[in-house]
Design an enzyme around this catalytic site. Structure first.
Site, PDB file in Angstrom:
ATOM      1  N   GLU A 151     -15.643   0.948   4.971  1.00  0.00           N
ATOM      2  CA  GLU A 151     -16.169  -0.418   4.947  1.00  0.00           C
ATOM      3  C   GLU A 151     -17.390  -0.552   5.851  1.00  0.00           C
ATOM      4  OE1 GLU A 151     -12.005  -2.613   3.737  1.00  0.00           O
ATOM      5  OE2 GLU A 151     -12.810  -2.960   5.745  1.00  0.00           O
ATOM      6  N   GLU A 156     -12.303   6.269  -4.041  1.00  0.00           N
ATOM      7  CA  GLU A 156     -12.518   7.065  -5.248  1.00  0.00           C
ATOM      8  C   GLU A 156     -13.969   7.540  -5.328  1.00  0.00           C
ATOM      9  OE1 GLU A 156     -11.182   4.083  -4.892  1.00  0.00           O
ATOM     10  OE2 GLU A 156      -9.863   3.549  -6.556  1.00  0.00           O
ATOM     11  N   CYS A 187     -10.857   0.144  -8.802  1.00  0.00           N
ATOM     12  CA  CYS A 187     -11.645  -1.035  -9.172  1.00  0.00           C
ATOM     13  C   CYS A 187     -12.560  -0.703 -10.351  1.00  0.00           C
ATOM     14  CB  CYS A 187     -12.451  -1.528  -7.974  1.00  0.00           C
ATOM     15  SG  CYS A 187     -13.970  -0.588  -7.646  1.00  0.00           S
TER      16      CYS A 187
HETATM   17 ZN   LIG Z   1     -13.568   1.156  -6.262  1.00  0.00          ZN
END
Ligand SMILES: [Zn+2]
Length: 167
Positions: free
Chosen positions: A76, A87, A123
């Protein structure tokens, strides 16, 4: 690239274990949601064989004979948009080393406070990035070595935009 690769149970478990290990490295300062990923990737034979850790875990695929597992964690940033998912961190590791034939990726996630107590799916951005290289790879969204949802990436990202549109 169409593949006839069929993943074995031992590889599923190995990837999940490595994803759990990678999760420990997560830099999740803002969300406290730590994610780990382990990507099984191959490359075609090259002159750098002495650098290769694993060889021919899948001798049925004659086009690729060197495989490695690359891991990643979420990283982050205080500028939230600069955050990268586990990923994609694993993808960066693999492609940077010349491994672009993705066979499978295991993903685990969970809050610091709870640990890995549920299934974490990739995501949309990560699904797209993975599909650039292997649309039919296995995606293993795991809670533990014995509890996971495994599907082909094409099932997670149907009717996708891909390299074919750019030709
Ligand atoms: Zn992702």
């Amino acid at each position: 690239m169409e593949s006839d690769y069929i993943i074995e149970d031992t590889d599923i478990r190995r990837l999940i274990v490595k994803a759990v290990e990678a999760r420990d490295m997560a830099y999740a300062r803002y969300s406290q949601f730590k994610v780990g990923a382990a990507l099984l990737a191959g490359r075609e034979n090259s002159s750098y064989a002495d650098e290769v850790v694993g060889r021919e875990t899948d001798s049925r695929d004659r086009n690729v004979n060197e495989y490695r597992v690359f891991t990643g964690c979420n990283i982050e940033n205080s500028s939230y948009g600069a955050t990268i998912c586990a990923e994609r961190a694993a993808v960066c590791n693999a492609v940077s080393s010349g491994y672009k034939d993705f066979k499978a990726i295991a993903i685990v996630g969970g809050l610091n406070s709870t640990g890995i107590n549920g299934i974490t799916y990739p995501c949309g951005i990560c699904r797209q990035v993975l599909s650039e290289f292997s649309a039919d790879m296995y995606v293993i969204a795991a809670r533990s070595e014995d509890d996971y949802d495994m599907r082909r990436l094409s099932e997670f990202l149907p009717a996708s935009f891909g390299a074919g549109q750019m030709e």
